[in-house]
Design a protein around this motif. Structure first.
Motif, mmCIF file in Angstrom:
data_model
loop_
_atom_site.group_PDB
_atom_site.id
_atom_site.type_symbol
_atom_site.label_atom_id
_atom_site.label_comp_id
_atom_site.label_asym_id
_atom_site.label_seq_id
_atom_site.Cartn_x
_atom_site.Cartn_y
_atom_site.Cartn_z
ATOM 1 N N PHE A 1 0.993 -1.241 -0.085
ATOM 2 C CA PHE A 1 0.067 -0.101 0.080
ATOM 3 C C PHE A 1 0.852 1.160 0.014
ATOM 4 O O PHE A 1 0.535 2.224 -0.537
ATOM 5 C CB PHE A 1 -0.901 0.175 1.316
ATOM 6 C CG PHE A 1 -1.670 1.411 1.236
ATOM 7 C CD1 PHE A 1 -3.109 1.281 0.779
ATOM 8 C CD2 PHE A 1 -1.554 2.531 2.121
ATOM 9 C CE1 PHE A 1 -3.888 2.158 0.965
ATOM 10 C CE2 PHE A 1 -2.326 3.372 2.153
ATOM 11 C CZ PHE A 1 -3.363 3.378 1.656
ATOM 12 N N ARG A 2 1.994 1.141 0.757
ATOM 13 C CA ARG A 2 2.791 2.336 1.073
ATOM 14 C C ARG A 2 3.834 2.714 -0.157
ATOM 15 O O ARG A 2 4.254 3.816 -0.077
ATOM 16 C CB ARG A 2 3.888 2.175 2.050
ATOM 17 C CG ARG A 2 2.845 1.799 3.549
ATOM 18 C CD ARG A 2 3.943 1.514 4.568
ATOM 19 N NE ARG A 2 3.249 1.063 5.556
ATOM 20 C CZ ARG A 2 2.769 -0.177 6.070
ATOM 21 N NH1 ARG A 2 2.636 -0.795 5.208
ATOM 22 N NH2 ARG A 2 2.214 -0.256 7.154
ATOM 23 N N ASP A 3 3.425 1.769 -1.362
ATOM 24 C CA ASP A 3 4.249 1.940 -2.461
ATOM 25 C C ASP A 3 3.468 2.396 -3.657
ATOM 26 O O ASP A 3 3.924 2.572 -4.834
ATOM 27 C CB ASP A 3 5.196 0.900 -2.703
ATOM 28 C CG ASP A 3 5.888 0.202 -1.739
ATOM 29 O OD1 ASP A 3 7.053 1.057 -1.730
ATOM 30 O OD2 ASP A 3 5.750 -0.572 -0.932
ATOM 31 N N GLY A 4 2.549 3.082 -3.369
ATOM 32 C CA GLY A 4 1.335 3.754 -4.214
ATOM 33 C C GLY A 4 0.535 2.749 -5.017
ATOM 34 O O GLY A 4 0.394 1.701 -4.833
ATOM 35 N N HIS A 5 -0.112 3.043 -5.763
ATOM 36 C CA HIS A 5 -1.441 2.235 -6.479
ATOM 37 C C HIS A 5 -1.199 2.440 -7.996
ATOM 38 O O HIS A 5 -0.973 3.336 -8.592
ATOM 39 C CB HIS A 5 -2.884 3.106 -5.996
ATOM 40 C CG HIS A 5 -2.826 3.096 -4.537
ATOM 41 N ND1 HIS A 5 -2.966 1.950 -3.800
ATOM 42 C CD2 HIS A 5 -2.650 4.029 -3.673
ATOM 43 C CE1 HIS A 5 -3.108 1.991 -2.640
ATOM 44 N NE2 HIS A 5 -2.842 3.455 -2.334
ATOM 45 N N GLY A 6 -1.817 1.344 -8.641
ATOM 46 C CA GLY A 6 -1.767 0.950 -9.966
ATOM 47 C C GLY A 6 -2.060 -0.428 -10.226
ATOM 48 O O GLY A 6 -2.495 -0.774 -9.343
ATOM 49 N N GLU A 7 -1.639 -0.851 -11.376
ATOM 50 C CA GLU A 7 -1.964 -2.277 -11.585
ATOM 51 C C GLU A 7 -1.006 -2.930 -10.963
ATOM 52 O O GLU A 7 0.018 -2.801 -10.461
ATOM 53 C CB GLU A 7 -1.930 -2.666 -13.113
ATOM 54 C CG GLU A 7 -3.042 -2.003 -13.911
ATOM 55 C CD GLU A 7 -2.913 -2.291 -15.611
ATOM 56 O OE1 GLU A 7 -2.257 -3.301 -15.708
ATOM 57 O OE2 GLU A 7 -3.412 -1.530 -16.188
ATOM 58 N N PRO A 8 -1.653 -4.229 -9.961
ATOM 59 C CA PRO A 8 -0.656 -4.985 -9.049
ATOM 60 C C PRO A 8 0.789 -5.203 -9.861
ATOM 61 O O PRO A 8 1.767 -4.978 -8.891
ATOM 62 C CB PRO A 8 -1.487 -6.465 -8.808
ATOM 63 C CG PRO A 8 -2.921 -5.657 -9.087
ATOM 64 C CD PRO A 8 -2.871 -4.736 -10.338
ATOM 65 N N ASP A 9 1.008 -5.602 -10.758
ATOM 66 C CA ASP A 9 2.422 -6.089 -11.129
ATOM 67 C C ASP A 9 3.371 -4.891 -11.459
ATOM 68 O O ASP A 9 4.370 -4.720 -11.309
ATOM 69 C CB ASP A 9 2.226 -6.761 -12.907
ATOM 70 C CG ASP A 9 1.694 -5.814 -13.911
ATOM 71 O OD1 ASP A 9 0.461 -5.419 -13.890
ATOM 72 O OD2 ASP A 9 1.989 -5.806 -14.916
#
Lengths: 250, 88
Positions: A75-83
């Motif tokens: 979560f702390r590393d940002g959001h986008g497509e899981p890969d």
């Protein structure tokens, strides 16, 4: 056991969870809709990320009667497509063990605080999550069972240790507080059968309750039905062993 | 898991992703599980825009043999260009 005239229902949704260091993260939560007290499972996702397979598996546990939660460890590393997020985390050398353990602890407490919890919780993980599931069983009080699926790098050499992973999980074996089920493939390169043997010997040495199963024709990740590593027979047997183990331990 | 083998290098280039062209400044090369390629392990190259908040990425997954072949092919092209007087 499900029979065809049983009522069956499930709630599955993304929730907010107060994680390690009181950081707000998100988690995927699924539970059966019934009024009986239920046991729980915390799922630790693998290095490929908080992906569809983990959400499906969270629902699978709920289908089998468990309140289940999979915290988003990235979560702390940002959001986008899981890969894409997983690629970012991979480039950073993974997430710190201490942070994972903090998030997993809070997820366990979330389950235990549910009004319909029976107070018993298992921790499950595959791949890097398998390693972390064992680590959680050793370093967090309150788990009643560990399911470690092909956890690589439980046995770590000195040169593999880093600031994020400062201790080989094997060194914590003496602190394991609950029974463990381990599923492994004989053709796996991480963990190798030799490393699984070392892991098993350490559990034996400290009189821990363990059940290890090595599948001869399987390698790494034999549950992943959309990968060439998928092994239907080992997968079917593995799931049967998991639910049998949970029924006995929770 | 997951070998955790990852090497990084600064690069200067452009690539086209699902949001169009962008400039990237770093290549992360791992020898680990692929996301899409049907192999246990692969050479995964992520061309990324360092410090981007948008997680822009060009992702490539190659079999180890293909990766070696590609290295040789790139070197061949560079050699030919050098012979023609192109600056490297």
């Amino acid at each position: 056991m499900y029979i065809t005239n049983n009522y069956e229902g499930m709630l599955a949704e993304t929730i907010s969870l107060t994680g390690h260091n009181n950081d707000e993260i998100n988690a995927y939560f699924a539970r059966p809709l019934n009024t009986k007290p239920v046991p729980g499972v915390v799922l630790i996702h693998h290095l490929p990320g908080w992906d569809e397979w983990y959400k499906e598996t969270t629902r699978k546990f709920a289908h089998h009667g468990f309140a289940s939660i999979s915290p988003n460890l990235y979560f702390r590393d940002g959001h986008g497509e899981p890969d894409d997020i997983a690629a970012k985390v991979r480039a950073q050398g993974g997430v710190p063990d201490s942070q994972v353990i903090g998030d997993v602890t809070k997820a366990m407490q979330y389950i235990k605080n549910l009004p319909y919890s029976n107070g018993k919780v298992a921790v499950f993980g595959t791949c890097s999550g398998g390693r972390q599931a064992f680590l959680a069983g050793c370093t967090v009080k309150g788990f009643d069972a560990v399911i470690e699926c092909w956890g690589g790098r439980v046995v770590m050499q000195k040169e593999e240790l880093s600031d994020k992973q400062p201790v080989s999980p094997l060194d914590y074996t003496k602190d394991l507080t609950c029974p463990i089920l381990g599923l492994f493939g004989a053709e796996d390169e991480s963990p190798t059968p030799e490393q699984v043997h070392i892991h098993e010997e350490e559990l034996k040495k400290h009189n821990k309750s363990y059940e290890f199963h090595m599948y001869e024709s399987a390698g790494h990740g034999f549950f992943y039905y959309d990968k060439p590593v998928y092994r239907p027979e080992a997968c079917q047997d593995g799931w049967e062993k998991i639910f049998d183990f949970l029924e006995r331990k929770l | 898991m997951c070998t955790m083998i990852i090497e990084k290098t600064k690069v200067q280039g452009s690539g086209k992703g699902n949001k169009g062209w962008f400039k990237f400044s770093q290549a992360n090369v791992s020898f680990d599980h692929p996301t899409h390629l049907h192999q246990d392990y692969s050479i995964n190259i992520d061309f990324i825009e360092d410090h981007s908040k948008e997680n822009k990425r060009i992702a490539i997954e190659l079999t180890p043999k293909s990766a070696k072949d590609l290295i040789h092919t790139i070197l061949k092209s560079l050699n030919k260009g050098e012979k023609m007087g192109l600056k490297i």
